[in-house]
Design an enzyme around this catalytic site. Structure first.
Site, PDB file in Angstrom:
ATOM      1  N   LYS A 116       3.153 -11.591   2.205  1.00 33.01           N
ATOM      2  CA  LYS A 116       1.768 -11.568   2.671  1.00 33.01           C
ATOM      3  C   LYS A 116       1.095 -12.937   2.626  1.00 33.01           C
ATOM      4  CE  LYS A 116       0.683  -6.716   1.698  1.00 33.01           C
ATOM      5  NZ  LYS A 116       2.060  -6.253   1.589  1.00 33.01           N
ATOM      6  N   GLU A 200      -8.066 -10.971  -2.372  1.00 34.98           N
ATOM      7  CA  GLU A 200      -8.792 -10.731  -1.131  1.00 34.98           C
ATOM      8  C   GLU A 200     -10.173 -10.179  -1.431  1.00 34.98           C
ATOM      9  OE1 GLU A 200      -6.787  -8.027   1.424  1.00 34.98           O
ATOM     10  OE2 GLU A 200      -5.334  -9.496   2.144  1.00 34.98           O
ATOM     11  N   HIS A 235      -3.371   5.652   0.401  1.00 32.14           N
ATOM     12  CA  HIS A 235      -2.905   4.549   1.234  1.00 32.14           C
ATOM     13  C   HIS A 235      -1.880   4.982   2.280  1.00 32.14           C
ATOM     14  CE1 HIS A 235      -5.013   1.763  -1.384  1.00 32.14           C
ATOM     15  NE2 HIS A 235      -4.400   2.290  -2.425  1.00 32.14           N
ATOM     16  N   ARG A 297       8.352  -3.513  13.239  1.00 30.98           N
ATOM     17  CA  ARG A 297       9.145  -2.344  13.616  1.00 30.98           C
ATOM     18  C   ARG A 297       8.292  -1.426  14.472  1.00 30.98           C
ATOM     19  NH1 ARG A 297       6.511   1.295  10.442  1.00 30.98           N
ATOM     20  NH2 ARG A 297       5.880   0.627   8.349  1.00 30.98           N
TER      21      ARG A 297
END
Length: 647
Positions: A116, A200, A235, A297
């Site tokens: 990330k 973040e 999530h 993907r």
């Protein structure tokens, strides 16, 4: 075009790929584990190869076995589907090194987007907006705490190598940061072998918006517009739609252009998804939408994009992997209508969404057998299939496409309501309630929507009155001699009286009722003179009655048999395994004092861990579980004796 294709996956996505491959004249090869020997994807493929035991780590996750299967069957290419090895750059390279065609992005692109922090740095360089935060290499706890303060609380600590919600913590204030950081790093190290994190800004009204992108080997990259995947539980997405509600043309143009820049920045080939997070507190605005990550993907939710664009994304994958250019230019792609997808999971919402396993004795999804241009069902199971504890619990996806969002919501809710599944539990009623919620209809959604409205959308555990009435009418068939062997099981005098339904029971002077068993309880089912056609559907199956409501509720009833041997409830204090699975942790020992809600045992099944807790204060009387043990449904894992805990 590729002539033969091995599909390195199972279930719904394997069947989905086979469908398109067959239409393109491509020979297909399936792989399967012990648990999937009779699976639908195995029967649908032209050839199939056994690759090992049921656990995925011994079969579907063993790249060497999959490549060997491809060579043994003379397959030219390997399609990974999603999940398993689909985003494993080393496996992709191994496929290429073996002289096979990899139906996916270049390994270098997978690696570039796999971490990330590195991915965000690349996006910044490409002019793609990223969430405010800290991506630095300095992992000193004091440095991270200082950077979190600069970003401004609340913040999100995220594992650099994370995914699926693991290695992620929301922190409300500086006082909580140190503990949250330590916990996040432990989980990241355990799950990914890498404890590095990034910081973040936490978005207070987050919407999950993603853009489908596609590239070819000739340097062309296009987008196929956006999807909204904000309805999530733990999530995990449960409802997806395209386009995103509330998205203006101006914002769409800027967002999709940023997604194309992101794909070009990693020289992307094939199908991919650029995921963004939006602060929707002031609506969807381009200056408040930021890059999160890229999925290299095909996505689970790709059908909604296919429905609004008229594009077969799997066909595009096969053509691009064969070296062909993209079938359409950007100016040839447009949005037509609205599509919504519901993920149907084998799980029990009434028991904390615990996965449900067993045989699908009854399985029907409304509209799945029609080609009406309105609905589509993608599934890897059928009636009679076994749902095992080894894999993800998603068993089907129901997709509805209509001219506008209101029509799509209405039809999806109706089709979910007319579908049923038994004895395996599923979430159709929960999904129906979710899309029927007025806030969802108004487009007032964010990623906390389900958590915030959970009590409103959970279906009732008790039979609705009209379902119970339908079961009672069917039970009266038994009682009135249609099934003579049952006639002696009624403990009251009954007589026949003709009404609009053709039959009913009277037991004057009380209102007419009939006793039925439902999940261990004895209920009085009311009998009125309504027509059976005015009530939810019910049918006789396996010596009982399967009744189901148009609101997505279904249940199995048996005629009450006094003194019968119905399923007994677990003994007081006995903690039973709710499904087959593997014990991953035992947190108590015999003789230990425990308090209500304390975790006793952790069970792993269907790719998830489930904590079993003490039902009351007491003492561990017996312990029947040990770490690593495989247990079957109903196994007594712990027995707690009621009483006060020791001081």
């Amino acid at each position: 075009m590729i002539k033969s294709l091995l599909i390195a996956n199972r279930g719904e996505i394997a069947c989905r790929i086979i469908r398109t491959a067959r239409a393109c004249g491509v020979r297909t090869v399936a792989v399967y584990s012990d648990a999937d020997a009779k699976a639908l994807h195995v029967r649908q493929a032209d050839d199939a190869v056994h690759i090992g035991p049921s656990p995925a780590r011994e079969s579907y996750l063993v790249g060497e076995k999959i490549i060997a299967a491809a060579k043994a069957t003379s397959a030219e290419a390997i399609h990974p589907g999603y999940g398993f090895l689909s985003e494993n750059a080393d496996f992709a390279q191994s496929v290429i090194d073996a002289g096979l065609i990899w139906v996916g992005p270049r390994p270098a692109s997978i690696r570039a987007m796999g971490l990330k922090d590195a991915a965000k740095e690349r996006m910044i360089a490409a002019g793609v907006p990223v969430t405010p935060g800290y991506l630095g290499a300095d992992q000193n706890p004091e440095t991270l705490a200082d950077e979190a303060a600069k970003v401004g609380y609340p913040v999100l600590i995220k594992a650099v190598a994370g995914g699926g919600g693991k290695g992620m913590r929301r922190v409300e204030s500086g006082a909580d940061f140190a503990d949250a950081l330590a916990s996040c790093k432990r989980e990241a190290a355990s799950s990914f072998g890498d404890d590095r994190v990034l910081i973040e800004k936490y978005i207070l009204s987050p919407r999950h918006i993603e853009v489908q992108v596609f590239g070819d080997t000739h340097g062309n990259v296009v987008h196929l517009f956006e999807r909204d995947c904000s309805l999530q539980r733990r999530h995990q997405k449960v409802i997806e739609e395209a386009p995103a509600p509330g998205m203006s043309e101006e914002t769409r143009e800027e967002l999709c252009a940023a997604a194309v820049r992101a794909a070009k920045a990693v020289d992307y080939v094939g199908a991919g998804t650029i995921e963004f997070i939006a602060d929707a507190s002031e609506g969807l605005r381009a200056d408040r939408i930021w890059f999160m990550e890229m999925n290299t993907r095909l996505q689970v939710e790709h059908p909604v994009t296919e429905e609004i664009t008229g594009v077969d994304l799997v066909e595009w994958q096969l053509r691009v992997a064969s070296g062909e250019p993209l079938p359409k230019r950007q100016d040839e792609l447009s949005i037509n209508g609205w599509a919504i997808e519901a993920r149907l999971y084998a799980e029990d919402p009434a028991k904390g969404f615990l996965p449900s396993v067993g045989r699908l004795d009854h399985f029907y999804i409304s509209g799945s057998n029609r080609r009406d241009g309105i609905s589509r069902t993608d599934t890897g199971v059928e009636r009679g299939a076994d749902i095992s504890p080894y894999y993800d619990p998603m068993i089907a996806k129901l997709i509805v496409k209509r001219d506008d969002r209101g029509q799509a919501i209405h039809d999806l809710a109706a089709k979910l309501g007319y579908s049923h599944c038994w004895p395996v539990k599923w979430n159709a009623g929960f999904l129906r309630n979710l899309v029927s919620h007025p806030e969802f209809a108004a487009g007032e959604i964010d990623t906390s929507f389900i958590e915030r409205n959970l009590e409103d959308v959970l279906p009732s555990t008790n039979p609705p009155s009209d379902v119970l009435e339908a079961a009672g009418l069917m039970a009266s068939h038994h009682a009135l001699g249609m099934y003579p062997e049952s006639s002696t099981d009624i403990d009251q005098e009954v007589k026949k009286a003709v009404g609009p339904s053709g039959f009913r029971l009277n037991a004057a002077p009380r209102p007419a009722t009939i006793l039925v068993e439902f999940e261990g309880a004895v209920l009085e089912a009311p009998l009125s003179d309504k027509s059976i056609w005015d009530l939810p559907k019910a049918k006789t199956v396996d010596g009982g009655i399967l009744a189901y409501d148009y609101a997505g509720w279904s249940g199995f009833f048996r005629l009450y048999r006094p003194g019968g041997t119905g399923q007994a409830a677990a003994a007081d204090g006995a903690i039973l395994s709710p499904m087959p699975g593997r014990v991953t942790a035992v947190d108590v020992a015999a003789g230990d004092s425990v308090t209500k809600g304390q975790r006793l045992v952790t069970l792993e099944a269907m790719k998830m861990e489930h904590s079993l807790t003490a039902p009351f204060d007491g003492t561990v009387e017996e312990l029947g579980a040990s770490p690593g043990a495989q247990v079957s449904e109903g196994t007594v894992l712990v027995k707690v004796a009621r009483g006060e805990t020791a001081p």
